[in-house]
Design a protein around this motif. Sequence first.
Motif, PDB file in Angstrom:
ATOM      1  N   ALA A   2       0.928  -1.248   0.019  1.00 39.02           N
ATOM      2  CA  ALA A   2       0.093  -0.027   0.003  1.00 39.02           C
ATOM      3  C   ALA A   2       0.894   1.269   0.053  1.00 39.02           C
ATOM      4  O   ALA A   2       1.608   1.320   0.632  1.00 39.02           O
ATOM      5  CB  ALA A   2      -0.794   0.093   1.134  1.00 39.02           C
ATOM      6  N   GLU A   8      -3.690   4.844   0.054  1.00 38.45           N
ATOM      7  CA  GLU A   8      -4.084   3.337   0.054  1.00 38.45           C
ATOM      8  C   GLU A   8      -3.846   3.038   1.375  1.00 38.45           C
ATOM      9  O   GLU A   8      -2.897   3.138   2.035  1.00 38.45           O
ATOM     10  CB  GLU A   8      -2.959   2.657  -0.990  1.00 38.45           C
ATOM     11  CG  GLU A   8      -3.328   2.797  -2.100  1.00 38.45           C
ATOM     12  CD  GLU A   8      -2.054   2.282  -3.368  1.00 38.45           C
ATOM     13  OE1 GLU A   8      -2.739   2.461  -4.435  1.00 38.45           O
ATOM     14  OE2 GLU A   8      -1.202   1.908  -2.923  1.00 38.45           O
ATOM     15  N   PRO A  10      -3.301  -0.836   3.622  1.00 39.44           N
ATOM     16  CA  PRO A  10      -3.371  -2.378   3.652  1.00 39.44           C
ATOM     17  C   PRO A  10      -4.322  -3.091   4.681  1.00 39.44           C
ATOM     18  O   PRO A  10      -4.432  -2.410   5.721  1.00 39.44           O
ATOM     19  CB  PRO A  10      -1.532  -2.355   4.271  1.00 39.44           C
ATOM     20  CG  PRO A  10      -1.379  -1.277   5.044  1.00 39.44           C
ATOM     21  CD  PRO A  10      -2.226  -0.169   4.445  1.00 39.44           C
ATOM     22  N   THR A  19      -5.292  -4.091  -0.583  1.00 43.02           N
ATOM     23  CA  THR A  19      -5.166  -2.806  -0.278  1.00 43.02           C
ATOM     24  C   THR A  19      -6.378  -2.016  -0.679  1.00 43.02           C
ATOM     25  O   THR A  19      -7.076  -2.438  -1.448  1.00 43.02           O
ATOM     26  CB  THR A  19      -4.028  -2.446  -1.655  1.00 43.02           C
ATOM     27  OG1 THR A  19      -2.642  -2.822  -1.382  1.00 43.02           O
ATOM     28  CG2 THR A  19      -3.856  -0.744  -1.748  1.00 43.02           C
ATOM     29  N   GLY A  67      -8.852  -0.170  -4.742  1.00 42.45           N
ATOM     30  CA  GLY A  67      -7.482  -0.836  -4.467  1.00 42.45           C
ATOM     31  C   GLY A  67      -6.908  -1.850  -5.545  1.00 42.45           C
ATOM     32  O   GLY A  67      -5.782  -2.293  -5.339  1.00 42.45           O
TER      33      GLY A  67
END
Length: 117
Positions: A2, A8, A10, A19, A67
């Motif tokens: 990320a 982003e 994680p 992500t 993501g």
Amino acid sequence: MANRRRGEVPLALGNERYTLCLTLGALAELEDALGAGDLAGLAERFATGRLATRDVIALLGAALRGGGHALDDAAVARLPLAMGLPAVAEALEEALVAAFGEAPPPDSRGEVLPQDP
């Protein structure tokens, strides 16, 4: 991995790493899915902190797709909560803060104060 500068976040679920990212497309998807009407309505809805499970599925699904993960909401609903719902909620909160910024603190009358520039 990320990239926090890009918004982003994680998230590990089961043995998989994901992500989360609330892109413009993800936010538009959420407006539609939650009937929020616009970004302000979406922000207000999440600011309450009270979400139904279907809201969490919609939010997590949109953030996962933003993501780069090709999961529909049915697949999102089947994801294992190995670290528990609090870990998912924390990651979603981080994604929301990355998209909308921190909420300004309320003043003593419960009104929201403007943030300093």
